[in-house]
Scaffold this motif. Structure first.
Motif, PDB file in Angstrom:
ATOM      1  N   TYR A   2       0.854  -1.186   0.000  1.00  7.46           N
ATOM      2  CA  TYR A   2       0.000   0.000   0.000  1.00  7.46           C
ATOM      3  C   TYR A   2       0.894   1.242   0.000  1.00  7.46           C
ATOM      4  O   TYR A   2       2.105   1.167   0.255  1.00  7.46           O
ATOM      5  CB  TYR A   2      -0.945   0.000   1.209  1.00  7.46           C
TER       6      TYR A   2
ATOM      7  N   LYS B 240     -12.975  -2.990  -6.751  1.00 10.24           N
ATOM      8  CA  LYS B 240     -12.873  -2.430  -5.405  1.00 10.24           C
ATOM      9  C   LYS B 240     -12.133  -1.097  -5.447  1.00 10.24           C
ATOM     10  O   LYS B 240     -11.486  -0.753  -6.449  1.00 10.24           O
ATOM     11  CB  LYS B 240     -12.147  -3.400  -4.478  1.00 10.24           C
ATOM     12  N   THR B 241     -12.227  -0.373  -4.360  1.00 10.81           N
ATOM     13  CA  THR B 241     -11.533   0.905  -4.236  1.00 10.81           C
ATOM     14  C   THR B 241     -10.117   0.658  -3.726  1.00 10.81           C
ATOM     15  O   THR B 241      -9.934   0.014  -2.683  1.00 10.81           O
ATOM     16  CB  THR B 241     -12.279   1.834  -3.273  1.00 10.81           C
ATOM     17  N   VAL B 242      -9.129   1.136  -4.459  1.00 12.44           N
ATOM     18  CA  VAL B 242      -7.730   0.964  -4.078  1.00 12.44           C
ATOM     19  C   VAL B 242      -7.040   2.325  -4.102  1.00 12.44           C
ATOM     20  O   VAL B 242      -7.532   3.280  -4.710  1.00 12.44           O
ATOM     21  CB  VAL B 242      -7.007  -0.016  -5.025  1.00 12.44           C
ATOM     22  N   THR B 243      -5.896   2.403  -3.419  1.00  9.93           N
ATOM     23  CA  THR B 243      -5.109   3.630  -3.423  1.00  9.93           C
ATOM     24  C   THR B 243      -3.975   3.501  -4.437  1.00  9.93           C
ATOM     25  O   THR B 243      -3.341   2.447  -4.536  1.00  9.93           O
ATOM     26  CB  THR B 243      -4.524   3.913  -2.028  1.00  9.93           C
TER      27      THR B 243
ATOM     28  N   VAL C 117      -4.255   8.839  -4.166  1.00  9.45           N
ATOM     29  CA  VAL C 117      -5.666   9.004  -4.511  1.00  9.45           C
ATOM     30  C   VAL C 117      -6.349   7.640  -4.522  1.00  9.45           C
ATOM     31  O   VAL C 117      -5.697   6.601  -4.684  1.00  9.45           O
ATOM     32  CB  VAL C 117      -5.837   9.686  -5.886  1.00  9.45           C
ATOM     33  N   LYS C 118      -7.653   7.681  -4.350  1.00  9.92           N
ATOM     34  CA  LYS C 118      -8.446   6.448  -4.370  1.00  9.92           C
ATOM     35  C   LYS C 118      -9.150   6.318  -5.717  1.00  9.92           C
ATOM     36  O   LYS C 118      -9.748   7.290  -6.203  1.00  9.92           O
ATOM     37  CB  LYS C 118      -9.473   6.448  -3.242  1.00  9.92           C
TER      38      LYS C 118
ATOM     39  N   LYS D 276     -11.458   3.356  -8.293  1.00 10.51           N
ATOM     40  CA  LYS D 276     -12.135   2.064  -8.397  1.00 10.51           C
ATOM     41  C   LYS D 276     -11.604   1.340  -9.626  1.00 10.51           C
ATOM     42  O   LYS D 276     -11.581   1.912 -10.720  1.00 10.51           O
ATOM     43  CB  LYS D 276     -13.649   2.243  -8.493  1.00 10.51           C
TER      44      LYS D 276
END
Length: 392
Positions: free
Chosen positions: A79, A157-160, A168-169, A171
């Protein structure tokens, strides 16, 4: 005796009268307890309600595990995070986006990566020189071998992500592991077996508002540390089976016998079983700092024993069938110096428990046979357990 006049001295008639009195006693207790729960200090009611979601959230997530070389190991994920890095040649720092790793946390009920076995072809290679360069070439026929590989699925899914010097995030579709309930066995390659034994002095404190009772607890629980016990690290114990019993405890006491002799009008029956709920995963954690936390999802089977009114003072108690209800206990403690895991104290805070009490005569090992004679009896319960934890 006239055929149309009931026999008021018959055992059935007498039994109904006794049960009616028991219902009245229990109803009185219900009113007392309901009042005490409603008037409970704010420090108990509000703090328990406020902390429950956080405790449940922490308890229901565990590190993901994957089987590698016959041993379960933790799964890590990458991450992005912000960090301050020193500017070379100066004493100043600048904010930057860096990549880091952390344990992947998933639901405790399904925390092992699903795997499958497939057959692949493996070649042998040798190094040769061609046109002055070393290259690897295959030799001989391929050998078929079985390998274990993870099972993936594609999810949105929402990832960084990193954009310039910002996080930033977004999808997006990603490849993710699928999970299953961890397989438990005594195989040391899969994990370290654990046995938790209740020691003398363990009890549940039953608070009825107007009075309190201590119910002794005994029995054992067993489980497994996936991947084996790790020194100086957090160790997760998956509790899988076992049985705890609540010792016979006087609940409602009076002095109606023989002009002042104190005895129980109602007491808990034998056996009163506290079993782990098989539909949920109970988890305990031994932290590297020496702390112990546990979330135990239980099913309680409670029979009662009723004194047969004042006439039953010298007679055997009437047994009832059991009622079954669930309760979740959040326990914590700390490993003490000198005793280690051989003897430690685990406590759970006061928590409302909606007891269902059966007042119908029956076998204590069979369910209550008359739903009309099951009454609610709310109490506040907390626990003080002295336990021995054996690993391996």
């Amino acid at each position: 005796m006239h055929p149309h006049h009931p026999d008021t001295t018959s055992p059935l008639r007498h039994g109904r009268r006794i049960l009616t009195q028991m219902v009245a006693v229990a109803a009185l207790a219900f009113a007392l307890v309901a009042g005490s729960v409603a008037a409970a200090p704010a420090s108990i009611t509000t703090s328990a309600a406020a902390s429950a979601p956080t405790a449940r959230s922490a308890a229901d997530t565990c590190p993901a595990q994957i089987l590698k070389s016959g041993k379960l190991t933790d799964v890590y994920e990458s991450y992005y995070k912000y960090a301050y890095k020193k500017i070379k040649g100066t004493k100043k720092y600048r904010k930057a986006v860096v990549k880091a790793k952390r344990k992947l946390m998933v639901s405790c009920t399904r925390s092992c990566v699903r795997t499958k076995t497939k057959t692949v072809k493996r070649y042998k290679y040798k190094t040769v020189v061609r046109k002055g360069k070393k290259v690897k070439v295959r030799t001989g026929k391929p050998k078929s071998v079985k390998v274990t590989v993870p099972v993936y699925k594609s999810v949105k899914k929402t990832v960084t992500v990193k954009k310039g010097n910002r996080i930033v995030k977004v999808k997006k579709k990603v490849k993710a592991y699928t999970y299953e309930k961890c397989k438990t066995s005594g195989d040391s390659a899969a994990g370290s077996p654990v046995k938790v034994t209740m020691l003398d002095g363990s009890y549940a404190l039953l608070d009825f508002g107007a009075f309190q009772r201590q119910a002794p607890i005994s029995g054992t629980l067993t489980g497994l540390i996936p991947g084996g016990y790790k020194l100086n690290q957090d160790n997760q114990i998956n509790l899988t089976r076992g049985n705890l019993t609540l010792g016979r405890t006087n609940v409602f006491i009076d002095d109606d016998c023989h002009g002042g002799q104190v005895s129980a009008a109602i007491r808990t029956g034998t056996p009163t079983n506290v079993n782990l709920d098989p539909t949920r995963q109970s988890i305990s954690t031994l932290t590297a700092a020496g702390g112990v936390t546990a979330t135990a999802y239980t099913k309680i089977q409670l029979p009662l024993e009723l004194r047969n009114d004042d006439d039953g003072c010298d007679q055997p108690y009437i047994t009832t069938g059991f009622t079954e209800f669930t309760q979740t206990f959040f326990l914590k403690g700390k490993i003490g110096k000198g005793t280690g895991l051989a003897k430690l104290t685990l406590t759970s805070p006061p928590d409302p428990l909606d007891v269902q009490a059966c007042l119908s005569p029956g076998s204590p090992t069979s369910p209550c046979n008359n739903s009309a004679l099951i009454i609610p009896l709310p109490i506040i319960v907390s626990t003080n357990l002295l336990v021995s934890i054996k690993v391996g």
